[in-house]
Scaffold this motif. Structure first.
Motif, PDB file in Angstrom:
ATOM      1  N   THR A  80      -1.449   4.834  -7.131  1.00 44.02           N
ATOM      2  CA  THR A  80      -2.021   4.268  -8.362  1.00 44.02           C
ATOM      3  C   THR A  80      -2.926   3.354  -7.892  1.00 44.02           C
ATOM      4  N   PHE A  81      -4.104   3.455  -8.763  1.00 43.91           N
ATOM      5  CA  PHE A  81      -5.273   2.545  -8.288  1.00 43.91           C
ATOM      6  C   PHE A  81      -6.165   2.277  -9.318  1.00 43.91           C
ATOM      7  N   THR A  82      -6.669   1.202  -9.252  1.00 43.86           N
ATOM      8  CA  THR A  82      -7.815   0.588 -10.546  1.00 43.86           C
ATOM      9  C   THR A  82      -9.364   0.461  -9.806  1.00 43.86           C
ATOM     10  N   PHE A  83     -10.226   0.254 -10.531  1.00 45.11           N
ATOM     11  CA  PHE A  83     -11.566  -0.159 -10.032  1.00 45.11           C
ATOM     12  C   PHE A  83     -11.823  -1.558 -10.542  1.00 45.11           C
ATOM     13  N   ASN A  84     -12.503  -2.146  -9.442  1.00 45.70           N
ATOM     14  CA  ASN A  84     -12.742  -3.694  -9.805  1.00 45.70           C
ATOM     15  C   ASN A  84     -14.150  -3.588 -10.610  1.00 45.70           C
ATOM     16  N   THR A  85     -14.734  -4.835 -11.023  1.00 41.33           N
ATOM     17  CA  THR A  85     -16.109  -4.942 -11.687  1.00 41.33           C
ATOM     18  C   THR A  85     -17.083  -4.326 -10.665  1.00 41.33           C
ATOM     19  N   GLU A  86     -16.960  -4.539  -9.534  1.00 38.59           N
ATOM     20  CA  GLU A  86     -18.323  -3.964  -8.482  1.00 38.59           C
ATOM     21  C   GLU A  86     -18.029  -2.534  -8.040  1.00 38.59           C
ATOM     22  N   GLY A  87     -17.038  -1.845  -8.686  1.00 37.01           N
ATOM     23  CA  GLY A  87     -16.586  -0.384  -8.522  1.00 37.01           C
ATOM     24  C   GLY A  87     -15.731  -0.089  -7.264  1.00 37.01           C
ATOM     25  N   GLU A  88     -15.273  -1.046  -6.865  1.00 35.36           N
ATOM     26  CA  GLU A  88     -14.385  -0.773  -5.561  1.00 35.36           C
ATOM     27  C   GLU A  88     -13.346  -0.382  -5.975  1.00 35.36           C
ATOM     28  N   ILE A  89     -12.454   0.484  -5.077  1.00 32.20           N
ATOM     29  CA  ILE A  89     -10.946   0.995  -5.225  1.00 32.20           C
ATOM     30  C   ILE A  89     -10.212  -0.189  -4.944  1.00 32.20           C
ATOM     31  N   VAL A  90      -9.315  -0.390  -5.904  1.00 32.42           N
ATOM     32  CA  VAL A  90      -8.057  -1.530  -5.423  1.00 32.42           C
ATOM     33  C   VAL A  90      -6.945  -0.564  -5.785  1.00 32.42           C
ATOM     34  N   VAL A  91      -6.081  -0.347  -4.486  1.00 28.02           N
ATOM     35  CA  VAL A  91      -4.824   0.431  -4.652  1.00 28.02           C
ATOM     36  C   VAL A  91      -3.730  -0.594  -4.828  1.00 28.02           C
ATOM     37  N   LEU A  92      -3.013   0.093  -6.022  1.00 27.97           N
ATOM     38  CA  LEU A  92      -2.066  -0.824  -6.633  1.00 27.97           C
ATOM     39  C   LEU A  92      -0.618  -0.213  -5.910  1.00 27.97           C
ATOM     40  N   LYS A  93      -0.600   1.062  -5.787  1.00 29.03           N
ATOM     41  CA  LYS A  93       0.568   1.418  -5.371  1.00 29.03           C
ATOM     42  C   LYS A  93       0.628   2.706  -4.684  1.00 29.03           C
ATOM     43  N   VAL A  94       1.470   2.965  -3.642  1.00 27.96           N
ATOM     44  CA  VAL A  94       1.542   4.330  -2.852  1.00 27.96           C
ATOM     45  C   VAL A  94       2.835   4.670  -2.852  1.00 27.96           C
ATOM     46  N   ALA A  95       3.117   5.681  -3.536  1.00 28.89           N
ATOM     47  CA  ALA A  95       4.678   6.222  -3.423  1.00 28.89           C
ATOM     48  C   ALA A  95       5.040   6.697  -2.602  1.00 28.89           C
TER      49      ALA A  95
END
Length: 110
Positions: free
Chosen positions: A57-72
Motif C-alpha cells: 500500500t503506497f501513495t504519492f507525495n506532491t513531488e511525485g515520489e512513492i511513499v510506502v505506507l504498508k507492506v503486508a
C-alpha cells in the motif's frame, strides 16, 4: 446602478470558480503504475530466500515520489527490500497525490 455592480461581482466570482476547478489530474492506470514499480524492483538485488508475493500500500507525495505506507509481510527482509527500493523513488507517470494504491508485487531472489 447597484444591481449592475452586484451582477458584475457575481459574474466575476462565478468565472473565477470555474477556472479554479480546472485542475488537471493524472490519468494513469493502476496497471501502468504497477509496471513501473515492478521495473524499479527488478533492477535491485535482494536477500529474500524465495519468491514471495506481498501486497504493498503506497501513495504519492506532491513531488511525485512513492511513499510506502504498508507492506503486508512479516518477513523483515521483504519489508526492508521494499522500503529501501521504493520509498522516495519517482516513476515516470505517478498517480494521484495522496490517493492510496494497493497492489500485489512478487519479490524474487536474484
Amino acid at each position: 446602478m447597484k444591481n449592475a455592480k452586484l451582477l458584475l461581482v457575481a459574474f466575476v466570482l462565478g468565472t473565477m470558480s470555474l477556472f479554479a476547478n480546472n485542475i488537471e489530474t493524472p490519468t494513469v492506470s493502476k496497471e501502468d503504475i504497477r509496471k513501473q514499480i515492478v521495473e524499479l524492483l527488478e533492477t535491485s538485488t535482494t536477500n529474500v530466500a524465495s519468491e514471495i508475493s506481498v501486497n504493498i500500500t503506497f501513495t504519492f507525495n506532491t513531488e511525485g515520489e512513492i511513499v510506502v505506507l504498508k507492506v503486508a509481510s512479516i518477513d523483515k527482509e521483504v519489508l526492508k527490500f521494499v522500503r529501501e527500493n521504493l520509498n522516495g523513488k519517482t516513476i515516470e507517470n505517478p498517480g494521484k497525490v495522496k490517493r492510496e494504491y494497493t497492489m500485489p508485487i512478487s519479490v524474487v531472489k536474484k
